[in-house]
Write a protein that holds these residues in place. Structure first.
Motif, PDB file in Angstrom:
ATOM      1  N   TRP A   1       0.852  -1.190   0.000  1.00 21.33           N
ATOM      2  CA  TRP A   1       0.000   0.000   0.000  1.00 21.33           C
ATOM      3  C   TRP A   1       0.888   1.240   0.000  1.00 21.33           C
ATOM      4  CZ3 TRP A   1      -4.261   1.603  -1.619  1.00 21.33           C
ATOM      5  CH2 TRP A   1      -4.937   2.709  -1.079  1.00 21.33           C
ATOM      6  N   PRO A   2       0.867   2.037  -1.079  1.00 22.80           N
ATOM      7  CA  PRO A   2       1.768   3.180  -1.172  1.00 22.80           C
ATOM      8  C   PRO A   2       1.384   4.306  -0.209  1.00 22.80           C
ATOM      9  CG  PRO A   2       0.879   2.551  -3.330  1.00 22.80           C
ATOM     10  CD  PRO A   2       0.060   1.864  -2.286  1.00 22.80           C
ATOM     11  N   VAL A   3       2.329   5.173   0.071  1.00 18.25           N
ATOM     12  CA  VAL A   3       2.049   6.382   0.836  1.00 18.25           C
ATOM     13  C   VAL A   3       1.222   7.326  -0.034  1.00 18.25           C
ATOM     14  CG1 VAL A   3       4.125   6.165   2.255  1.00 18.25           C
ATOM     15  CG2 VAL A   3       4.207   7.476   0.113  1.00 18.25           C
ATOM     16  N   LYS A   4       0.621   8.330   0.583  1.00 21.50           N
ATOM     17  CA  LYS A   4      -0.323   9.197  -0.124  1.00 21.50           C
ATOM     18  C   LYS A   4       0.318   9.894  -1.320  1.00 21.50           C
ATOM     19  CE  LYS A   4      -4.060  11.654  -0.837  1.00 21.50           C
ATOM     20  NZ  LYS A   4      -5.202  11.074  -1.567  1.00 21.50           N
ATOM     21  N   SER A   5       1.545  10.380  -1.172  1.00 23.07           N
ATOM     22  CA  SER A   5       2.185  11.093  -2.280  1.00 23.07           C
ATOM     23  C   SER A   5       2.328  10.188  -3.500  1.00 23.07           C
ATOM     24  CB  SER A   5       3.557  11.627  -1.847  1.00 23.07           C
ATOM     25  OG  SER A   5       4.393  10.569  -1.411  1.00 23.07           O
ATOM     26  N   GLU A   6       2.678   8.920  -3.275  1.00 22.07           N
ATOM     27  CA  GLU A   6       2.786   7.987  -4.398  1.00 22.07           C
ATOM     28  C   GLU A   6       1.418   7.668  -4.975  1.00 22.07           C
ATOM     29  OE1 GLU A   6       3.988   3.366  -5.329  1.00 22.07           O
ATOM     30  OE2 GLU A   6       5.224   4.464  -3.876  1.00 22.07           O
ATOM     31  N   ARG A   7       0.410   7.544  -4.126  1.00 17.92           N
ATOM     32  CA  ARG A   7      -0.931   7.272  -4.641  1.00 17.92           C
ATOM     33  C   ARG A   7      -1.409   8.396  -5.556  1.00 17.92           C
ATOM     34  NH1 ARG A   7      -2.094   5.991   0.827  1.00 17.92           N
ATOM     35  NH2 ARG A   7      -3.904   7.385   0.951  1.00 17.92           N
ATOM     36  N   ASN A   8      -1.088   9.625  -5.206  1.00 21.55           N
ATOM     37  CA  ASN A   8      -1.456  10.752  -6.072  1.00 21.55           C
ATOM     38  C   ASN A   8      -0.693  10.719  -7.391  1.00 21.55           C
ATOM     39  OD1 ASN A   8      -3.303  11.741  -4.258  1.00 21.55           O
ATOM     40  ND2 ASN A   8      -2.090  13.497  -3.608  1.00 21.55           N
TER      41      ASN A   8
END
Length: 320
Positions: free
Chosen positions: A117-124
């Motif tokens: 599960w990626p961190v938020k910055s990577e998800r964006n």
């Protein structure tokens, strides 16, 4: 510009047929659009539904003659090329009646593929890349994309819509609203205190977002008895108190129920609009309109959807 008031079908609750009945009632009571979210799991075992949004939308759009929107995440559970095909099929069947909002996802729904599960910055970052792929496929282009997160080779959709659907982004924080504004045709968010909402809108517009395409998912609970309205909001939707950052990181409905076990009705009342007074619901609606939202979708977390639909129907008839 007149604000469109729509009804949100919470596919985490009720049966597919019950939702079809609700949207037909919403259309009959003056609602002008329908939205839903693409969940694999409910937020709580109490909600108890696991409805696939795409086949439901195919049936629902045939039942009522309204525009529809779906909030989905094209970054983990489903590849963006597959999401593009779903969109193209529905948009071709129902020209001009579909919009889609893309979010960075929640672990609750995305963990089923068992990827990290990626961190938020990577998800964006993943979301921006996915939207680029989807937009090109919907336009009928042959896509070859060697990206940081997605690889697509010699990929083309042979059924594409004559009217391109709006591709929005779903964002909850002002930071994401600003960062993702330039890859979207609009934005959808949820209710917040007015000052926070104004900051959110400002951040989105400063990021280059279209001020005429701002949509809102307005979470509320209505019952003629105030105590019952409060109880049903707490029983069905108290996970909202956990906050958006934590909600994105919790893995299963069981985990959500454990995390929300000690949340009180009083805490729930602070994050969900709960009232037995239609006038108060109208005041909230007018506050949202004043923030510049062009479309507002009423999401009722109480039990009797028909009661709420009829109450809002009277408001819409009298005021809009």
């Amino acid at each position: 510009m007149k604000t469109l008031i729509g009804y949100h079908s919470s596919l985490e609750r009720f049966t597919p047929t019950e939702h079809l009945n609700n949207i037909k009632l919403a259309e009959a009571n003056g609602f002008k659009g329908i939205s839903c979210s693409d969940h694999f799991y409910p937020w709580s075992k109490r909600q108890g539904a696991s409805i696939a949004s795409w086949p439901w939308l195919g049936a629902a759009m045939a039942e009522v003659n309204l525009p529809f929107g779906v909030i989905t995440s094209p970054v983990e559970r489903c590849h963006p090329a597959i999401i593009a095909q779903y969109i193209a099929t529905l948009a071709s069947m129902y020209n001009g009646r579909l919009w889609v909002a893309f979010g960075s996802g929640q672990l609750l729904n995305e963990h089923i593929t068992n990827q990290y599960w990626p961190v938020k910055s990577e998800r964006n970052e993943r979301l921006k890349e996915a939207v680029h792929i989807i937009r090109n496929l919907l336009q009928g282009k042959t896509v070859n994309h060697e990206g940081k997160y997605f690889q697509v080779y010699d990929t083309k959709l042979y059924t594409t819509p004559s009217i391109q659907p709006k591709l929005l982004i779903a964002a909850l924080s002002k930071e994401s609203a600003h960062e993702l504004a330039d890859c979207s045709d609009g934005i959808i968010t949820v209710i917040k205190p007015k000052r926070e909402q104004e900051e959110f809108v400002y951040a989105y517009q400063q990021g280059g977002g279209d001020k005429d395409s701002m949509y809102l998912q307005a979470i509320m609970s209505y019952h003629e008895d105030q105590k019952q309205a409060e109880y049903e909001a707490w029983y069905n939707w108290r996970h909202a108190v956990l906050g958006v950052k934590l909600q994105a990181e919790i893995r299963t409905p069981d985990d959500f129920d454990s995390a929300a076990e000690s949340i009180t009705i009083e805490q729930t009342n602070k994050v969900i609009r709960v009232s037995s007074d239609p006038k108060e619901h109208l005041e909230w609606l007018n506050e949202d309109i004043s923030c510049g939202f062009s479309q507002i979708y009423i999401q009722d977390v109480s039990n009797d959807q028909a009661e709420t639909i009829r109450m809002y129907g009277k408001l819409l008839k009298d005021q809009y």
